[in-house]
Design an enzyme around this catalytic site. Structure first.
Site, PDB file in Angstrom:
ATOM      1  N   GLU A   6       0.792  -1.239   0.000  1.00 21.39           N
ATOM      2  CA  GLU A   6       0.000   0.000   0.000  1.00 21.39           C
ATOM      3  C   GLU A   6       0.825   1.291   0.000  1.00 21.39           C
ATOM      4  OE1 GLU A   6      -2.708  -0.390   3.309  1.00 21.39           O
ATOM      5  OE2 GLU A   6      -3.658  -2.175   2.498  1.00 21.39           O
ATOM      6  N   HIS A  33     -10.389  -6.426  -2.137  1.00 22.29           N
ATOM      7  CA  HIS A  33     -11.442  -6.226  -1.133  1.00 22.29           C
ATOM      8  C   HIS A  33     -12.599  -5.517  -1.840  1.00 22.29           C
ATOM      9  CE1 HIS A  33      -9.028  -7.457   2.269  1.00 22.29           C
ATOM     10  NE2 HIS A  33      -8.048  -6.658   1.884  1.00 22.29           N
TER      11      HIS A  33
HETATM   12  C1  XIL Z   1      -6.260  -6.380   8.502  1.00 19.91           C
HETATM   13  C2  XIL Z   1      -6.563  -7.542   9.414  1.00 19.91           C
HETATM   14  O1  XIL Z   1      -7.473  -8.398   8.765  1.00 19.91           O
HETATM   15  C3  XIL Z   1      -7.120  -7.057  10.734  1.00 19.91           C
HETATM   16  O2  XIL Z   1      -7.246  -8.130  11.655  1.00 19.91           O
HETATM   17  C4  XIL Z   1      -6.229  -5.981  11.326  1.00 19.91           C
HETATM   18  O3  XIL Z   1      -6.825  -5.457  12.495  1.00 19.91           O
HETATM   19  C5  XIL Z   1      -5.984  -4.864  10.333  1.00 19.91           C
HETATM   20  O4  XIL Z   1      -5.442  -5.422   9.140  1.00 19.91           O
HETATM   21  N1  XIL Z   1      -4.960  -4.775   3.807  1.00 19.91           N
HETATM   22  C6  XIL Z   1      -3.947  -5.584   4.278  1.00 19.91           C
HETATM   23  C7  XIL Z   1      -4.181  -6.443   5.470  1.00 19.91           C
HETATM   24  O5  XIL Z   1      -2.876  -5.668   3.644  1.00 19.91           O
HETATM   25  O6  XIL Z   1      -3.015  -6.640   6.213  1.00 19.91           O
HETATM   26  C8  XIL Z   1      -5.301  -5.907   6.335  1.00 19.91           C
HETATM   27  O7  XIL Z   1      -5.557  -6.861   7.373  1.00 19.91           O
HETATM   28  C9  XIL Z   1      -6.529  -5.618   5.510  1.00 19.91           C
HETATM   29  C10 XIL Z   1      -6.234  -4.588   4.453  1.00 19.91           C
END
Ligand code: XIL
Length: 397
Positions: free
Chosen positions: A180, A259
């Site tokens: 990211e 997502h």
């Molecule tokens: C999320 C986890 O699922 C949660 O448990 C945590 O509190 C926050 O992070 N992008 C990513 C992941 O690369 O690492 C993230 O995971 C979700 C968004």
């Protein structure tokens, strides 16, 4: 009977389509040359996802909550029977492994790696350089500021990568080296890394070089969200990885987090992944979930009774269509080496905590029962049986 028949007819259809497409492509390094006889793997259409994926060389993964793995038998059983790739949901993040400067807490990450070895799974390790979930001693405000000097940050990042990637050298399949690094408008994120390198994204190349030195066989990925469709962010990431390739920086792939929410249209995912693949990179869907509006029960006030039920049938069927398209996008891009869902069941998904009013984002419900989404993904994989295998598991260069 008629269902079975349509599946058989469909099998020929999708596999034939995939075969046609793969013969049109150049042979990927380590791949099976088009037309070469290959071992036919018999897998029944209702086989676990990992078996269906194996038949075509596609790794099927899940994010794993290490607090549940080995503790919750039903959860653990699904992780190990359905998936042959695992990503630690949090256990390898910087705040998890080095909560106090210089003091490492590897126990959860070690357990996951050992469990993966026992269960014939590869590890998609996640993640080395990310502005979020940093330890408090390094940054107290999501990677925006730090008390360390630029040179100190550089040294700290190098040590972190060397120590963590070095610890798991030869034991993980891939690393999300940088996560990211861009904003949605395509500008570089103003993180402590960007600032320490003199307001430059040069930290990204250094991170890949250090990760490669620490674990030369691991496949190294850049990973991001909202790059699934053509837009400023996707274009910025494309330009970055094109430059990295031209500079011979050891990058092997790009991860599309994927997502998705049914309130937005479905992205041109296949086209976008193919564009990146054409740069000579592997691609992967790394954090798939499809959220939708759910019955309004506030998880914060009553987490125990929170039920992730789509508000109506239209939302449910839209979710199913999205799942179908995420899997087909990967199947139709020969360099898509893995397809990973972000968690097992709705009851342990990150979505309700982060996107109020949305949920039901995963393949299993709160009671760990497979949903219709599961069957959709399973059937897509079954219909692809017989397609030219991809080279999942080959591991980088
Ligand atoms: C999320 C986890 O699922 C949660 O448990 C945590 O509190 C926050 O992070 N992008 C990513 C992941 O690369 O690492 C993230 O995971 C979700 C968004």
């Amino acid at each position: 009977m008629s269902v079975r028949r349509s599946l058989v007819v469909g099998t020929v259809g999708l596999a034939a389509l995939l075969a046609t497409q793969s013969t049109a492509l150049a042979t990927p390094p380590g791949g099976v040359p088009p037309g070469q006889a290959k071992k036919h793997v018999e897998v029944s259409a209702d086989a676990p996802l990992r078996d269906l994926g194996s038949a075509i060389g596609l790794r099927i993964g899940t994010a794993v909550n290490t607090g549940l793995l080995g503790e919750d038998p039903a959860y653990t059983d699904i992780v190990n029977t359905q998936f042959n790739s695992v990503t630690p949901e949090n256990a390898m993040k910087w705040e998890s492994v080095e909560p106090t400067k210089g003091t490492y807490t590897w126990a959860d990450a070690d357990e996951l790696v050992k469990s993966a070895q026992r269960n014939g799974q590869l590890v998609r390790a996640h993640t080395l350089v990310w502005h979020s979930q940093l330890p408090q001693w390094l940054s107290k405000d999501t990677g925006a500021t730090t008390t360390f000097s630029d040179q100190q940050v550089k040294d700290i990042v190098k040590k972190h990568i060397k120590d963590e990637a070095g610890r798991y050298k030869g034991r993980v399949w891939s690393w999300d080296v940088v996560n990211e690094a861009f904003n949605d408008d395509g500008t570089p994120r103003q993180s402590i890394f960007y600032k320490a390198w003199g307001n430059s994204t040069d930290y990204i190349a250094d991170a890949f070089r250090w990760a490669h030195e620490a674990d030369p066989k691991a496949e190294l990925f850049y990973n991001d969200y909202n790059i699934e469709y053509t837009g400023p962010k996707s274009i910025a990431v494309y330009d970055l990885v094109e430059k990295l390739k031209a500079q011979h920086v050891p990058i092997d792939g790009v991860g599309f987090q994927t997502h998705l929410s049914t309130q937005y249209g479905f992205p041109n995912l296949q086209e976008t992944m193919q564009k990146f693949a054409d740069l000579g990179l592997d691609v992967a869907e790394t954090e798939v979930d499809v959220r939708t509006a759910v019955e309004a029960v506030d998880p914060a006030t009553d987490p125990a009774t929170y039920t992730a039920t789509p508000v109506d049938g239209l939302h449910q069927s839209t979710q199913e269509a999205y799942w179908d398209q995420t899997m087909k996008a990967c199947l139709f891009v020969q360099r898509c080496v893995s397809y990973t869902v972000w968690g097992v069941a709705d009851s342990n998904s990150w979505i309700p905590g982060v996107f109020p009013g949305e949920g039901a984002a995963l393949l299993y419900d709160d009671a760990l029962q497979p949903k219709r989404q599961y069957t959709v993904v399973q059937q897509d994989l079954a219909l692809a049986a017989g397609a030219a295998p991809r080279r999942a598991g080959a591991g980088g260069r």
